[in-house]
Enzyme design. Structure first.
Site, mmCIF file in Angstrom:
data_model
loop_
_atom_site.group_PDB
_atom_site.id
_atom_site.type_symbol
_atom_site.label_atom_id
_atom_site.label_comp_id
_atom_site.label_asym_id
_atom_site.label_seq_id
_atom_site.Cartn_x
_atom_site.Cartn_y
_atom_site.Cartn_z
ATOM 1 N N ALA A 14 0.818 -1.228 0.000
ATOM 2 C CA ALA A 14 0.000 0.000 0.000
ATOM 3 C C ALA A 14 0.846 1.270 0.000
ATOM 4 O O ALA A 14 0.311 2.358 0.193
ATOM 5 C CB ALA A 14 -0.948 -0.007 1.190
ATOM 6 N N TYR A 33 2.485 -12.573 -15.987
ATOM 7 C CA TYR A 33 1.518 -11.780 -15.211
ATOM 8 C C TYR A 33 0.106 -12.362 -15.352
ATOM 9 O O TYR A 33 -0.617 -12.513 -14.366
ATOM 10 C CB TYR A 33 1.577 -10.333 -15.723
ATOM 11 C CG TYR A 33 0.715 -9.342 -14.984
ATOM 12 C CD1 TYR A 33 1.101 -8.850 -13.736
ATOM 13 C CD2 TYR A 33 -0.470 -8.861 -15.538
ATOM 14 C CE1 TYR A 33 0.324 -7.913 -13.068
ATOM 15 C CE2 TYR A 33 -1.258 -7.932 -14.883
ATOM 16 C CZ TYR A 33 -0.859 -7.457 -13.643
ATOM 17 O OH TYR A 33 -1.629 -6.531 -12.991
HETATM 18 P P1 NAP Z 1 2.369 -0.198 -8.033
HETATM 19 O O1 NAP Z 1 2.012 1.252 -8.134
HETATM 20 O O2 NAP Z 1 3.577 -0.691 -8.724
HETATM 21 O O3 NAP Z 1 2.438 -0.584 -6.461
HETATM 22 C C1 NAP Z 1 2.740 -1.895 -6.077
HETATM 23 C C2 NAP Z 1 2.732 -2.003 -4.575
HETATM 24 O O4 NAP Z 1 3.050 -3.349 -4.226
HETATM 25 C C3 NAP Z 1 3.777 -1.121 -3.899
HETATM 26 O O5 NAP Z 1 3.259 -0.633 -2.697
HETATM 27 C C4 NAP Z 1 4.928 -2.097 -3.647
HETATM 28 O O6 NAP Z 1 5.742 -1.757 -2.507
HETATM 29 C C5 NAP Z 1 4.158 -3.355 -3.341
HETATM 30 N N1 NAP Z 1 4.961 -4.556 -3.525
HETATM 31 C C6 NAP Z 1 5.610 -4.970 -4.634
HETATM 32 N N2 NAP Z 1 6.235 -6.132 -4.399
HETATM 33 C C7 NAP Z 1 5.964 -6.464 -3.108
HETATM 34 C C8 NAP Z 1 6.310 -7.544 -2.258
HETATM 35 N N3 NAP Z 1 7.103 -8.549 -2.692
HETATM 36 N N4 NAP Z 1 5.865 -7.542 -0.985
HETATM 37 C C9 NAP Z 1 5.083 -6.539 -0.516
HETATM 38 N N5 NAP Z 1 4.718 -5.491 -1.275
HETATM 39 C C10 NAP Z 1 5.159 -5.467 -2.549
HETATM 40 O O7 NAP Z 1 1.168 -1.108 -8.583
HETATM 41 P P2 NAP Z 1 -0.395 -0.782 -8.773
HETATM 42 O O8 NAP Z 1 -0.597 -0.308 -10.163
HETATM 43 O O9 NAP Z 1 -0.894 0.030 -7.644
HETATM 44 O O10 NAP Z 1 -1.013 -2.261 -8.679
HETATM 45 C C11 NAP Z 1 -1.535 -2.812 -7.480
HETATM 46 C C12 NAP Z 1 -2.175 -4.158 -7.792
HETATM 47 O O11 NAP Z 1 -3.204 -3.966 -8.770
HETATM 48 C C13 NAP Z 1 -1.220 -5.175 -8.385
HETATM 49 O O12 NAP Z 1 -1.538 -6.458 -7.926
HETATM 50 C C14 NAP Z 1 -1.474 -5.067 -9.874
HETATM 51 O O13 NAP Z 1 -1.141 -6.236 -10.547
HETATM 52 C C15 NAP Z 1 -2.971 -4.815 -9.880
HETATM 53 N N6 NAP Z 1 -3.466 -4.159 -11.106
HETATM 54 C C16 NAP Z 1 -3.036 -2.933 -11.490
HETATM 55 C C17 NAP Z 1 -3.552 -2.345 -12.650
HETATM 56 C C18 NAP Z 1 -3.142 -0.972 -13.125
HETATM 57 O O14 NAP Z 1 -3.564 -0.580 -14.222
HETATM 58 N N7 NAP Z 1 -2.369 -0.214 -12.388
HETATM 59 C C19 NAP Z 1 -4.486 -3.052 -13.406
HETATM 60 C C20 NAP Z 1 -4.899 -4.312 -12.984
HETATM 61 C C21 NAP Z 1 -4.399 -4.847 -11.816
HETATM 62 P P3 NAP Z 1 7.126 -0.902 -2.691
HETATM 63 O O15 NAP Z 1 6.659 0.500 -3.010
HETATM 64 O O16 NAP Z 1 7.785 -0.975 -1.388
HETATM 65 O O17 NAP Z 1 7.860 -1.538 -3.819
#
Ligand code: NAP
Length: 248
Positions: A14, A156
Protein backbone atom coordinates in the site's frame (compact mmCIF):
# COMPACT_ATOMS: atom_id res chain seq x y z
CA UNK A 1 -21.84 5.13 11.70
CA UNK A 2 -19.27 4.86 8.92
CA UNK A 3 -19.47 1.83 6.59
CA UNK A 4 -16.25 0.14 7.80
CA UNK A 5 -16.13 1.40 11.37
CA UNK A 6 -14.47 -0.97 13.88
CA UNK A 7 -13.10 -3.19 11.14
CA UNK A 8 -9.41 -4.08 10.98
CA UNK A 9 -8.06 -4.38 7.45
CA UNK A 10 -4.76 -5.72 6.13
CA UNK A 11 -3.63 -4.39 2.74
CA UNK A 12 -0.46 -5.69 1.13
CA UNK A 13 1.59 -3.29 -1.02
CA UNK A 14 0.00 0.00 0.00
CA UNK A 15 2.98 2.34 -0.19
CA UNK A 16 1.81 3.61 -3.58
CA UNK A 17 -0.68 3.18 -6.40
CA UNK A 18 -3.91 1.24 -5.94
CA UNK A 19 -3.01 -0.09 -2.47
CA UNK A 20 -2.43 3.42 -1.19
CA UNK A 21 -5.76 4.52 -2.65
CA UNK A 22 -7.55 1.63 -0.93
CA UNK A 23 -5.87 2.41 2.40
CA UNK A 24 -6.95 6.08 2.33
CA UNK A 25 -10.49 5.19 1.22
CA UNK A 26 -10.84 2.58 3.99
CA UNK A 27 -9.56 4.97 6.64
CA UNK A 28 -12.13 7.57 5.55
CA UNK A 29 -14.79 4.88 5.98
CA UNK A 30 -13.57 4.20 9.52
CA UNK A 31 -11.47 1.05 9.07
CA UNK A 32 -8.19 0.59 10.92
CA UNK A 33 -5.44 -0.27 8.45
CA UNK A 34 -2.35 -2.49 8.76
CA UNK A 35 -0.40 -2.35 5.51
CA UNK A 36 2.83 -3.62 4.02
CA UNK A 37 5.45 -2.28 1.68
CA UNK A 38 8.51 -3.90 0.20
CA UNK A 39 11.09 -1.13 -0.19
CA UNK A 40 9.30 2.27 -0.06
CA UNK A 41 9.89 3.05 3.64
CA UNK A 42 9.50 6.85 3.30
CA UNK A 43 6.16 6.82 1.44
CA UNK A 44 4.89 4.11 3.82
CA UNK A 45 5.69 6.24 6.87
CA UNK A 46 3.99 9.21 5.20
CA UNK A 47 0.87 7.12 4.48
CA UNK A 48 0.70 5.89 8.07
CA UNK A 49 0.53 9.53 9.24
CA UNK A 50 -2.15 10.40 6.67
CA UNK A 51 -4.25 7.43 7.77
CA UNK A 52 -3.89 8.33 11.44
CA UNK A 53 -5.04 11.86 10.58
CA UNK A 54 -8.36 10.28 9.54
CA UNK A 55 -8.77 9.15 13.17
CA UNK A 56 -8.12 5.44 12.69
CA UNK A 57 -5.37 3.13 13.94
CA UNK A 58 -2.80 2.56 11.20
CA UNK A 59 0.59 0.89 10.93
CA UNK A 60 3.13 0.25 8.18
CA UNK A 61 5.10 -3.02 8.14
CA UNK A 62 8.03 -3.91 5.91
CA UNK A 63 7.21 -7.40 4.72
CA UNK A 64 7.89 -9.22 1.47
CA UNK A 65 4.56 -10.84 0.62
CA UNK A 66 6.26 -13.42 -1.58
CA UNK A 67 8.10 -14.87 1.44
CA UNK A 68 6.10 -17.45 3.39
CA UNK A 69 7.84 -16.92 6.73
CA UNK A 70 7.64 -13.12 6.51
CA UNK A 71 3.89 -13.34 5.87
CA UNK A 72 3.48 -15.53 8.98
CA UNK A 73 5.50 -13.11 11.10
CA UNK A 74 3.65 -10.08 9.69
CA UNK A 75 0.20 -11.48 10.54
CA UNK A 76 1.43 -12.43 14.02
CA UNK A 77 2.54 -8.84 14.56
CA UNK A 78 -0.74 -7.41 13.25
CA UNK A 79 -2.75 -9.65 15.57
CA UNK A 80 -0.62 -8.47 18.50
CA UNK A 81 -1.06 -4.81 17.47
CA UNK A 82 -4.70 -4.79 16.32
CA UNK A 83 -6.31 -7.73 18.13
CA UNK A 84 -8.03 -9.29 15.11
CA UNK A 85 -8.32 -9.00 11.33
CA UNK A 86 -11.69 -8.71 9.58
CA UNK A 87 -10.54 -7.98 6.03
CA UNK A 88 -7.51 -9.10 4.03
CA UNK A 89 -6.76 -7.37 0.72
CA UNK A 90 -4.01 -9.04 -1.30
CA UNK A 91 -2.92 -6.18 -3.54
CA UNK A 92 0.91 -6.43 -3.77
CA UNK A 93 1.94 -7.13 -7.34
CA UNK A 94 4.61 -6.60 -9.95
CA UNK A 95 5.06 -6.93 -13.71
CA UNK A 96 8.07 -8.16 -15.67
CA UNK A 97 6.69 -8.01 -19.21
CA UNK A 98 8.22 -9.70 -22.22
CA UNK A 99 7.23 -11.86 -25.15
CA UNK A 100 7.75 -15.52 -24.31
CA UNK A 101 10.66 -15.65 -26.73
CA UNK A 102 12.57 -13.22 -24.50
CA UNK A 103 11.10 -14.05 -21.07
CA UNK A 104 13.63 -15.53 -18.65
CA UNK A 105 12.77 -18.28 -16.19
CA UNK A 106 13.61 -15.87 -13.35
CA UNK A 107 11.14 -13.27 -14.63
CA UNK A 108 8.41 -15.89 -14.91
CA UNK A 109 9.06 -17.28 -11.43
CA UNK A 110 9.39 -13.93 -9.70
CA UNK A 111 6.05 -12.63 -11.00
CA UNK A 112 4.31 -15.83 -9.92
CA UNK A 113 5.98 -15.64 -6.52
CA UNK A 114 5.05 -12.02 -5.82
CA UNK A 115 1.57 -12.03 -7.37
CA UNK A 116 0.34 -15.56 -6.61
CA UNK A 117 2.43 -17.16 -3.87
CA UNK A 118 1.81 -13.99 -1.85
CA UNK A 119 -1.93 -14.71 -1.89
CA UNK A 120 -1.33 -18.29 -0.71
CA UNK A 121 1.13 -17.06 1.96
CA UNK A 122 -1.19 -14.39 3.36
CA UNK A 123 -4.31 -16.56 3.24
CA UNK A 124 -2.46 -19.36 5.08
CA UNK A 125 -1.25 -16.88 7.69
CA UNK A 126 -4.71 -15.44 8.37
CA UNK A 127 -6.60 -18.73 8.11
CA UNK A 128 -6.63 -19.90 11.74
CA UNK A 129 -7.64 -16.57 13.30
CA UNK A 130 -10.40 -16.09 10.71
CA UNK A 131 -11.68 -19.67 11.17
CA UNK A 132 -11.75 -19.10 14.91
CA UNK A 133 -13.65 -15.83 14.75
CA UNK A 134 -16.00 -17.28 12.12
CA UNK A 135 -15.98 -14.32 9.82
CA UNK A 136 -13.72 -12.62 7.32
CA UNK A 137 -13.60 -11.05 3.90
CA UNK A 138 -10.64 -11.82 1.65
CA UNK A 139 -10.27 -9.68 -1.47
CA UNK A 140 -7.68 -10.60 -4.06
CA UNK A 141 -6.63 -8.04 -6.66
CA UNK A 142 -6.33 -9.78 -10.01
CA UNK A 143 -6.57 -8.03 -13.40
CA UNK A 144 -8.58 -8.09 -16.62
CA UNK A 145 -5.39 -9.63 -18.00
CA UNK A 146 -6.01 -12.65 -15.76
CA UNK A 147 -9.45 -13.03 -17.33
CA UNK A 148 -8.56 -12.57 -20.98
CA UNK A 149 -4.75 -12.86 -21.32
CA UNK A 150 -2.36 -10.36 -22.89
CA UNK A 151 0.51 -10.68 -25.34
CA UNK A 152 3.79 -9.89 -23.59
CA UNK A 153 2.39 -10.69 -20.16
CA UNK A 154 2.35 -14.50 -20.03
CA UNK A 155 3.81 -14.52 -16.52
CA UNK A 156 1.52 -11.78 -15.21
CA UNK A 157 -1.62 -13.24 -16.84
CA UNK A 158 -0.82 -16.68 -15.37
CA UNK A 159 -0.39 -15.18 -11.89
CA UNK A 160 -3.63 -13.21 -12.12
CA UNK A 161 -5.63 -16.14 -13.55
CA UNK A 162 -4.16 -18.26 -10.74
CA UNK A 163 -5.47 -15.72 -8.24
CA UNK A 164 -8.98 -16.25 -9.60
CA UNK A 165 -8.78 -20.06 -9.38
CA UNK A 166 -7.38 -19.90 -5.87
CA UNK A 167 -10.06 -17.44 -4.72
CA UNK A 168 -12.94 -19.50 -6.09
CA UNK A 169 -11.52 -22.58 -4.35
CA UNK A 170 -11.23 -20.70 -1.05
CA UNK A 171 -14.81 -19.46 -1.41
CA UNK A 172 -15.85 -23.13 -1.54
CA UNK A 173 -13.52 -24.26 1.26
CA UNK A 174 -14.19 -21.45 3.71
CA UNK A 175 -17.79 -20.45 3.06
CA UNK A 176 -19.17 -22.65 5.85
CA UNK A 177 -17.15 -20.57 8.34
CA UNK A 178 -18.54 -17.30 6.99
CA UNK A 179 -15.25 -16.38 5.32
CA UNK A 180 -15.94 -14.78 1.95
CA UNK A 181 -13.35 -14.69 -0.84
CA UNK A 182 -13.80 -12.46 -3.87
CA UNK A 183 -11.67 -11.04 -6.66
CA UNK A 184 -11.43 -7.61 -8.19
CA UNK A 185 -10.15 -7.47 -11.75
CA UNK A 186 -9.11 -3.89 -12.49
CA UNK A 187 -8.69 -2.73 -16.06
CA UNK A 188 -6.44 0.21 -16.89
CA UNK A 189 -5.91 2.14 -13.64
CA UNK A 190 -3.91 5.35 -13.86
CA UNK A 191 -1.18 5.45 -11.20
CA UNK A 192 2.30 7.00 -11.00
CA UNK A 193 3.46 3.95 -12.92
CA UNK A 194 1.20 4.61 -15.92
CA UNK A 195 1.92 8.37 -15.79
CA UNK A 196 5.36 7.49 -17.17
CA UNK A 197 3.86 6.05 -20.37
CA UNK A 198 3.60 7.89 -23.68
CA UNK A 199 0.51 10.16 -23.56
CA UNK A 200 -0.61 9.30 -27.11
CA UNK A 201 -0.62 5.57 -26.35
CA UNK A 202 -2.49 6.15 -23.10
CA UNK A 203 -5.11 8.32 -24.83
CA UNK A 204 -5.65 5.48 -27.31
CA UNK A 205 -6.38 3.13 -24.39
CA UNK A 206 -8.79 5.62 -22.82
CA UNK A 207 -10.68 6.02 -26.11
CA UNK A 208 -11.15 2.24 -26.37
CA UNK A 209 -12.81 2.02 -22.92
CA UNK A 210 -16.64 2.35 -22.91
CA UNK A 211 -16.52 4.86 -20.02
CA UNK A 212 -13.84 6.81 -22.00
CA UNK A 213 -11.33 7.19 -19.18
CA UNK A 214 -8.75 5.25 -17.23
CA UNK A 215 -9.75 4.16 -13.74
CA UNK A 216 -8.46 5.67 -10.50
CA UNK A 217 -7.27 3.90 -7.35
CA UNK A 218 -10.50 5.19 -5.76
CA UNK A 219 -12.56 3.34 -8.38
CA UNK A 220 -10.92 0.10 -7.23
CA UNK A 221 -11.18 1.12 -3.57
CA UNK A 222 -14.95 1.62 -3.85
CA UNK A 223 -15.41 -1.94 -5.07
CA UNK A 224 -13.15 -3.19 -2.26
CA UNK A 225 -15.22 -1.29 0.31
CA UNK A 226 -18.37 -3.02 -0.94
CA UNK A 227 -16.73 -6.46 -0.71
CA UNK A 228 -15.24 -5.69 2.71
CA UNK A 229 -18.49 -4.42 4.18
CA UNK A 230 -21.56 -6.26 5.35
CA UNK A 231 -23.38 -4.90 2.25
CA UNK A 232 -21.85 -7.88 0.42
CA UNK A 233 -22.59 -10.40 3.21
CA UNK A 234 -24.06 -12.91 0.67
CA UNK A 235 -21.39 -12.42 -2.03
CA UNK A 236 -18.53 -14.91 -2.34
CA UNK A 237 -16.52 -16.56 -5.10
CA UNK A 238 -17.11 -13.67 -7.49
CA UNK A 239 -14.87 -11.78 -9.89
CA UNK A 240 -15.83 -8.12 -10.12
CA UNK A 241 -14.36 -6.36 -13.15
CA UNK A 242 -13.57 -2.72 -12.38
CA UNK A 243 -12.59 -1.74 -15.88
CA UNK A 244 -14.91 0.94 -17.27
CA UNK A 245 -16.57 -1.74 -19.39
CA UNK A 246 -13.32 -2.81 -21.09
CA UNK A 247 -14.23 -6.51 -21.16
CA UNK A 248 -17.85 -5.95 -22.17
P1 NAP B 1 2.37 -0.20 -8.03
O1 NAP B 1 2.01 1.25 -8.13
O2 NAP B 1 3.58 -0.69 -8.72
O3 NAP B 1 2.44 -0.58 -6.46
C1 NAP B 1 2.74 -1.89 -6.08
C2 NAP B 1 2.73 -2.00 -4.58
O4 NAP B 1 3.05 -3.35 -4.23
C3 NAP B 1 3.78 -1.12 -3.90
O5 NAP B 1 3.26 -0.63 -2.70
C4 NAP B 1 4.93 -2.10 -3.65
O6 NAP B 1 5.74 -1.76 -2.51
C5 NAP B 1 4.16 -3.35 -3.34
N1 NAP B 1 4.96 -4.56 -3.52
C6 NAP B 1 5.61 -4.97 -4.63
N2 NAP B 1 6.24 -6.13 -4.40
C7 NAP B 1 5.96 -6.46 -3.11
C8 NAP B 1 6.31 -7.54 -2.26
N3 NAP B 1 7.10 -8.55 -2.69
N4 NAP B 1 5.86 -7.54 -0.98
C9 NAP B 1 5.08 -6.54 -0.52
N5 NAP B 1 4.72 -5.49 -1.27
C10 NAP B 1 5.16 -5.47 -2.55
O7 NAP B 1 1.17 -1.11 -8.58
P2 NAP B 1 -0.39 -0.78 -8.77
O8 NAP B 1 -0.60 -0.31 -10.16
O9 NAP B 1 -0.89 0.03 -7.64
O10 NAP B 1 -1.01 -2.26 -8.68
C11 NAP B 1 -1.54 -2.81 -7.48
C12 NAP B 1 -2.17 -4.16 -7.79
O11 NAP B 1 -3.20 -3.97 -8.77
C13 NAP B 1 -1.22 -5.17 -8.39
O12 NAP B 1 -1.54 -6.46 -7.93
C14 NAP B 1 -1.47 -5.07 -9.87
O13 NAP B 1 -1.14 -6.24 -10.55
C15 NAP B 1 -2.97 -4.82 -9.88
N6 NAP B 1 -3.47 -4.16 -11.11
C16 NAP B 1 -3.04 -2.93 -11.49
C17 NAP B 1 -3.55 -2.34 -12.65
C18 NAP B 1 -3.14 -0.97 -13.12
O14 NAP B 1 -3.56 -0.58 -14.22
N7 NAP B 1 -2.37 -0.21 -12.39
C19 NAP B 1 -4.49 -3.05 -13.41
C20 NAP B 1 -4.90 -4.31 -12.98
C21 NAP B 1 -4.40 -4.85 -11.82
P3 NAP B 1 7.13 -0.90 -2.69
O15 NAP B 1 6.66 0.50 -3.01
O16 NAP B 1 7.78 -0.97 -1.39
O17 NAP B 1 7.86 -1.54 -3.82
Amino acid sequence: MKLLENKNTIITGASRGIGRGIAMYFAKLGSNVAFTYNSSAGPAEELQKELEAEGVKAKAYQSDASDFDQAQEFVKQVLADFGNVDVLINNAGITKDNLLMRMSEDDFNRVIQVNLNSIFNMTKAILRPMLKQRHGSIINISSVVGVKGNAGQGNYAASKAGAIGFSKSMALELGSRNIRTNVIAPGFIETEMTAKLDEKTVQGWRDAIPLKRGGTPEDVAGACAFLASDMSAYVTGQVLNVDGGMLT
